[in-house]
Design a protein around this motif. Structure first.
Motif, PDB file in Angstrom:
ATOM      1  N   ASP A 180       0.830  -1.209   0.000  1.00 19.34           N
ATOM      2  CA  ASP A 180       0.000   0.000   0.000  1.00 19.34           C
ATOM      3  C   ASP A 180       0.862   1.254   0.000  1.00 19.34           C
ATOM      4  O   ASP A 180       0.559   2.242  -0.699  1.00 19.34           O
ATOM      5  CB  ASP A 180      -0.920  -0.009   1.218  1.00 19.34           C
ATOM      6  N   ILE A 183       2.299   1.746  -3.464  1.00 15.33           N
ATOM      7  CA  ILE A 183       1.280   2.221  -4.414  1.00 15.33           C
ATOM      8  C   ILE A 183       1.024   3.714  -4.221  1.00 15.33           C
ATOM      9  O   ILE A 183       0.926   4.476  -5.191  1.00 15.33           O
ATOM     10  CB  ILE A 183      -0.017   1.412  -4.231  1.00 15.33           C
ATOM     11  N   ASN A 186       3.797   5.547  -5.680  1.00 16.07           N
ATOM     12  CA  ASN A 186       3.732   5.506  -7.143  1.00 16.07           C
ATOM     13  C   ASN A 186       2.699   6.497  -7.694  1.00 16.07           C
ATOM     14  O   ASN A 186       2.946   7.179  -8.698  1.00 16.07           O
ATOM     15  CB  ASN A 186       3.375   4.095  -7.603  1.00 16.07           C
ATOM     16  N   TYR A 187       1.538   6.599  -7.044  1.00 13.59           N
ATOM     17  CA  TYR A 187       0.534   7.583  -7.463  1.00 13.59           C
ATOM     18  C   TYR A 187       1.082   9.012  -7.353  1.00 13.59           C
ATOM     19  O   TYR A 187       0.912   9.846  -8.246  1.00 13.59           O
ATOM     20  CB  TYR A 187      -0.725   7.441  -6.607  1.00 13.59           C
TER      21      TYR A 187
END
Length: 534
Positions: A180, A183, A186-187
């Motif tokens: 999580d 991610i 990465n966003y």
């Protein structure tokens, strides 16, 4: 008008420069944010790899611990059912103890990391195991043993399963949290990258140069991260393969696999977990090479590095005693930490296999041979006599059994003491072995009684001649300390008859024949050595 006309472009240029400056500042800010995000993501990726590596190792240890624990429960249940012995339970407990002693990266052993309830259940089961009778559980006691051991066994089985389930849940939870975070980063990084590209479209060449530089740096970072992840994955695969194959080797050792096969498996394991490198295990003058190399190729390779393997007695295919070496073969190259760790673990595994083989053979010999004389004991005598009877039934050859009893042996004990009597028994055993063939069995039946099984005496006259030779050999004086001892021997002879039944019946017949033949004229003579100078 002209002044106002010139002032307008100047204002526009200033506004343009200001806009470009603001865009440049924004672009710089975006680049800074993108760089920080990339660094953060790289850090989190490394953290993720470390967490997953540690968690995977802990999970594997927990699962292997669960397997060995359930294996111990299974052996205990087999003992309660009369299908296993207490020694089998002790072997299974030793394998579990070895697994529980493995130290993780947090410097805690598997036993210390286990829940308190698991340790309590293990202690309760150990207490029950300690009370188990030796060998197979007597039929009359099985019901009581089941009532006493089953609660502790069931509690330990339940805690062992909880241990494996808890390890899997913890691993998935840690992996989910780390994923999580990655991610989210990465966003965030994607958003920053889009903004930077949008600004790059507005300020053209200037932004393009910076974007290319940032993109190149990002690609290098991603390639480095991918390479690191690849190495971490390979390391995890090697650890999993080593643990799996090591468990199989330990299981083969525990179930009585041949020493040659076990050592070959150890060398092959070292090769498979080090990307196919060539290894050779030397024990005295005998060597075992990894299967992919072969002895011919191994002879052309040099020894790059070696690790010691402790000395042990090796019988059968590998004969000799002494220290050995696990050698890494090749024509050059550096020794990596991974290969060194694998080789060290394999050398320790080979050392354990050699020691286990030595102890097993020693225990087997003690169980089937007389402690004083080294001859076959009563158990081995019955086994060999039964085998000789079966061979005689198939081939039709006669089997003679000689029951030998020393005459007046008690007088030797009374005159020289029990130590002197023991020395006389040892010498008699030695002479009996020297007087018999290698395929004949000489056993100590008990006290001063000896049994000889001979399958090379086809007639009674041959048997009587052989008995006379035994009387002559034993009748020669013995030197016990400073005393010459002469002693006779009574021999009863019987030939195996199909109607006799089992080996015990044959021995009874030979015993009866010995008592019929026993002569009271035989005795023992003692003569002290005299010093001629006195």
């Amino acid at each position: 008008m002209s002044e106002h006309a010139g002032a307008a472009p100047s204002r526009l240029r200033r506004l343009t420069l200001l806009g470009q400056g603001l865009l440049a500042l924004l672009f710089v800010c975006l680049l800074v944010a993108l760089g920080v995000s990339s660094a953060t993501r790289a850090t989190q990726e490394r953290a993720r790899a470390e967490v997953l590596s540690t968690s995977e190792s802990q999970r594997n240890n927990s699962l292997i611990t669960m397997r060995d624990g359930l294996g111990l429960v299974l052996v205990v249940e087999q003992l309660l059912n009369g299908q296993a012995t207490r020694r089998d339970v002790q072997i299974a407990r030793a394998l579990l103890a070895q697994r529980l002693s493995v130290v993780a990266e947090d410097n805690r052993s598997a036993l210390q990391a286990a829940p308190e309830s698991f340790r309590v259940a293990l202690a309760a089961l150990d207490a029950q195991i300690a009370s188990l009778p030796a060998g197979l559980a007597p039929v009359a006691e099985r019901s009581a043993l089941v009532d006493a051991v089953t609660p502790a066994s069931a509690a330990f089985s339940r805690e062992t399963r909880h241990l494996g389930d808890g390890a899997a849940i913890d691993w998935r939870a840690q992996a989910r949290v780390v994923a999580d975070r990655v991610i989210d980063e990465n966003y965030r990084e994607t958003a920053l990258l889009v903004a930077a590209l949008f600004v790059a479209l507005l300020i053209a060449a200037w932004v393009t140069v910076d974007v290319r530089r940032v993109a190149a740096r990002t690609r290098r970072a991603m390639a480095t991260e991918r390479e690191g992840l690849h190495h971490a994955q390979r390391a995890l695969e090697r650890v999993a393969l080593f643990d799996r194959e090591q468990s199989r080797i330990l299981e083969r050792i525990a179930t009585g696999g041949t020493l040659a096969d076990v050592l070959q498996a150890v060398v092959d394991l070292a090769s498979r977990t080090s990307d196919g490198r060539a290894f050779r295990l030397r024990v005295d003058a005998v060597s075992v090479v990894s299967g992919d190399v072969g002895p011919v190729i191994a002879g052309s390779l040099g020894v790059l590095f070696s690790w010691p393997v402790g000395g042990a007695s090796v019988e059968g295919v590998l004969a000799g005693a002494g220290a050995g070496q696990l050698e890494l073969l090749g024509t050059g190259g550096l020794l990596t930490e991974d290969v060194a760790a694998i080789a060290l673990s394999c050398s320790e595994l080979a050392d354990f296999a050699l020691e286990h083989d030595r102890v097993s053979k020693q225990l087997s010999h003690m169980a089937t041979h007389d402690a004083l004389t080294g001859l076959a004991n009563r158990n081995l005598l019955l086994i060999r006599l039964s085998e000789a009877m079966r061979r005689g039934d198939r081939s039709g050859d006669s089997v003679a059994v000689l029951f030998c009893d020393l005459d007046n042996f008690k007088q030797v004990n009374d005159s020289l003491g029990h130590f002197g009597g023991d020395q006389l028994l040892i010498e008699v055993a030695r002479r009996l072995e020297e007087a018999t063939r290698q395929d004949e069995t000489v056993a100590r039946f008990g006290g001063d009684e000896f049994i000889i099984i001979a399958s090379s005496l086809p007639t009674e006259s041959d048997a009587y001649a052989f008995a006379d030779r035994i009387r002559t050999v034993v009748g020669a004086p013995f030197q016990i300390g400073e005393t010459d001892v002469s002693i006779g021997i009574s021999i009863g002879i019987t030939f195996v008859d199909p109607g006799m039944g089992d080996a015990a019946a044959v021995l009874l017949a030979a015993d009866a024949a010995m008592y019929r033949e026993k002569s009271p004229s035989r005795g023992v003579g003692l003569a002290a050595h005299l010093d001629p100078t006195v």
